[in-house]
Design an enzyme around this catalytic site. Structure first.
Site, PDB file in Angstrom:
ATOM      1  CG  HIS A   1     -67.361 -48.166  20.315  1.00 48.47           C
ATOM      2  ND1 HIS A   1     -67.439 -49.385  20.947  1.00 48.47           N
ATOM      3  CD2 HIS A   1     -68.605 -47.698  20.214  1.00 48.47           C
ATOM      4  CE1 HIS A   1     -68.688 -49.613  21.248  1.00 48.47           C
ATOM      5  NE2 HIS A   1     -69.419 -48.603  20.815  1.00 48.47           N
TER       6      HIS A   1
ATOM      7  CD  GLU B   1     -55.706 -61.369  20.063  1.00 52.65           C
ATOM      8  OE1 GLU B   1     -56.524 -60.506  19.732  1.00 52.65           O
ATOM      9  OE2 GLU B   1     -55.548 -61.743  21.234  1.00 52.65           O
TER      10      GLU B   1
ATOM     11  CG  ASP C   1     -55.153 -57.030  19.837  1.00 54.06           C
ATOM     12  OD1 ASP C   1     -54.786 -55.850  20.026  1.00 54.06           O
ATOM     13  OD2 ASP C   1     -56.033 -57.585  20.505  1.00 54.06           O
TER      14      ASP C   1
ATOM     15  CB  CYS D   1     -62.654 -64.035  15.441  1.00 53.60           C
ATOM     16  SG  CYS D   1     -61.243 -63.876  16.550  1.00 53.60           S
TER      17      CYS D   1
END
Ligand code: PEP
Ligand code: MG
Length: 573
Positions: A197, A422, A446, A498
């Site tokens: 984060h 992923e 991922d 993405c």
């Protein structure tokens, strides 16, 4: 001079992983430790009367409310809203009343306040929706008041008159809401990884940042440091050389705003889309020039809920995003519950290895129904808006899963099904996988964790967890090649990216050179990525991508690529 003072004067370099570019010098401020809970029902200290203890409690709540109000008056946007809400909570009469009642029965102010706030938070959480979100404010206020009673620094981002370098173990999402880029010069954490984060928020705010700098726990408040977010280094007591680098960064050429037209120097189009997590986010992304949405993380509608949101609620939430983009493309990612995004009603928290467990698309086998209902809601929202809605599933691992998802989309009336790549198996079999659907989007966060077998949440593995790892780049190439070959009849299946990799302007050039057609990122990364893409032709991008593929390590790949892109330094990227 004491030994510790001598130690503090020494120049010392700490290494970590640079996750957001920029070079600055500033004094360190450490994030205060979280407030530990007081003992249950602890009695008032000897010699203190109930009246005195009640007064102490009242004073503490007033002090906290006043501080928060003052900070709110100086803040703007999200930060101001969060601070105002928390200030209101601190002056909440019913909270003070219930805590004072407990004090009257002999409980210490700290324990009384802790218990009273707990009860309020539980009540709010039970109400669900907006009220449930306020539970977090109550718990935040509780910690602040208890810190005030103890005379220790308030939890959360510290306040200071001068801008500072914020040091933390890692930042929680709630902390980042009050992160003011005018006050914080750079972020350094001892934990966290490139997809943590902290990293995401630093990039989105354009703050230089270094994560997983394990030894920086030795830094203390007031230490002057040079933070190099490009090379992942923190230098304590910097000298002339660092000052020159920081000056060069300070005099960087300002990035032009994104003009909504992603393309290379030779005119080759590379649509630049945005990752969004709510309607509000989508409006901001559209304003920032995003050419569409490349990843709508639909978890925003589900997180913090103990049951599945209803059909109408989901339709309204998705429609808000679609409407922000008119007739443009919006790629919706179906619910990605599990591992780093657990949901109480879907995730089995007893799994020993959540990242390798029932998550993403796999939830549909363990808990059938939720995905079908979500697809129905997406279809209804798509129907009532003008957006060109594409729908993809996370964590697809086999061509059979891709085919089944495409069939579910068709059944729901959704016309453009796709998959996220992923998992390495999906990259390796990209041709067969993309043959079943209309497009693929690589989730590099991922894909990196699974390729390198390195948990994306573990700071200790941050060096492995880097999308610059040549092995990851090879899998990205395999996916792009697979998509290109899938059509067979000359209609290749487009492959986008993405994951966070798309937000790194140097890596964006590599991705395009590897055959990636579109890039989707946090809206704040759009100007930097667009500016650097404009400096290369497709031939350049392919040549630069080969340099990265042939490198022996992530650091070497990055260094070779950066050496080919002088504008990165010009723009301070
Ligand atoms: C990814 O894995 O790269 C991705 C975009 O999805 P998330 O970060 O939401 O898992
Ligand atoms: Mg993912």
């Amino acid at each position: 001079m004491s030994e510790s003072a001598q130690h503090d004067d020494a120049v010392r370099t700490f290494s970590g992983v640079g996750v957001s570019a920029g070079r600055v010098i500033g004094a360190v401020k450490r994030m205060p430790d979280p407030v530990a809970p007081p003992a249950d029902g602890a009695p008032i200290a000897d010699g203190v009367s109930i009246e005195e203890e009640s007064e102490r409690l009242k004073q503490a709540t007033q002090a906290v409310a006043a501080t928060l109000k003052e900070r709110a008056s100086k803040a703007t946007g999200d930060a101001a809203a969060v601070l105002k809400a928390t200030a209101l909570m601190a002056s909440d009469r019913s909270l003070l009343k219930s805590a004072t009642k407990l004090v009257a029965s002999g409980t210490s102010a700290e324990s009384a306040l802790w218990e009273a706030a707990d009860a309020v938070a539980t009540q709010l959480a039970a109400l669900g929706g907006y009220m449930a979100e306020r539970a977090t404010d109550v718990l935040d206020v509780r910690s602040r008041i208890v810190a005030e009673l103890r005379g220790v620094p308030a939890p959360g981002i510290p306040d200071a008159d001068e801008p500072f370098v914020l040091w933390a173990v890692d930042l929680a999402p709630a902390d980042t809401a009050t992160l003011d880029p005018a006050k914080v010069l750079a972020l350094v954490t001892s934990d966290g990884g490139p997809q943590s984060h902290t990293a995401i928020i630093a990039r989105s705010l354009g703050l230089p940042a270094i994560v997983a700098a394990t030894e920086t726990t030795a830094l203390v408040d007031g230490d002057v440091v040079f933070v190099d977010g490009i090379n992942g280094e923190v230098v304590r007591n910097p000298g002339e050389a660092e000052a020159l680098l920081a000056e060069a960064y300070a005099s960087r050429v300002e990035l032009p705003a994104f003009d909504g037209d992603g393309r290379l120097a030779d005119g080759h189009l590379v649509p630049l889309l945005s990752n969004v997590g709510s309607g509000e986010d989508a409006v901001a992304a559209a304003e920032a020039g995003a050419q569409g949405v490349g990843l709508l993380r639909t978890e925003f509608c589900f997180l913090g809920r103990d049951k599945e949101p209803g059909h109408d609620e989901q339709v309204a939430a998705y429609k808000a995003v679609f409407d922000a983009f008119g007739g443009r493309k919006v790629v919706v990612r179906t619910l990605d519950a599990g591992a780093d995004k657990p949901l109480p009603f879907l995730t089995d928290d007893s799994e020993p290895n959540p990242a390798l467990g029932v998550r993403g698309y796999r939830c549909d086998t363990a808990t059938p129904g939720v995905l079908g209902r979500q697809l129905a809601a997406i279809a209804e929202a798509a129907e009532s808006s003008e957006a060109d809605v594409w729908t993809m599933a996370p964590m697809i691992s086999t061509p059979a899963e891709a085919a089944r998802f495409a069939a579910m989309c068709a059944e729901a009336g959704l016309k453009t099904p796709g998959v996220m790549v992923e998992v390495p198996s999906a990259a390796v079999l990209a041709r067969q996988l993309t043959a079943e659907v209309d497009f693929a989007s690589i989730g590099t966060n991922d894909l990196t964790q699974y390729t390198m077998a390195a948990d994306r949440q573990l700071g200790a593995l941050a060096e492995l967890n880097d999308p610059w790892q040549p092995a990851v780049l090879h899998l990205i190439k395999a996916t792009a090649d697979g998509g290109a070959a899938a059509g067979g009849d000359g209609s290749p299946k487009p492959v986008g990216v993405c994951g966070e990799a798309a937000a790194d302007p140097a890596l964006a050039v590599v991705l395009v050179g590897l055959g990636v057609a579109t890039l989707s990122m946090n809206r704040r990364a759009l100007p930097a990525v667009a500016a650097i893409l404009k400096t290369v032709s497709m031939d350049d991008a392919r040549r630069i991508a080969t340099l990265a593929l042939e490198a022996g390590s992530a650091a070497e790949a990055k260094a070779h690529v950066r050496a080919e892109l002088p504008d990165l330094d010009r723009f301070g990227l």
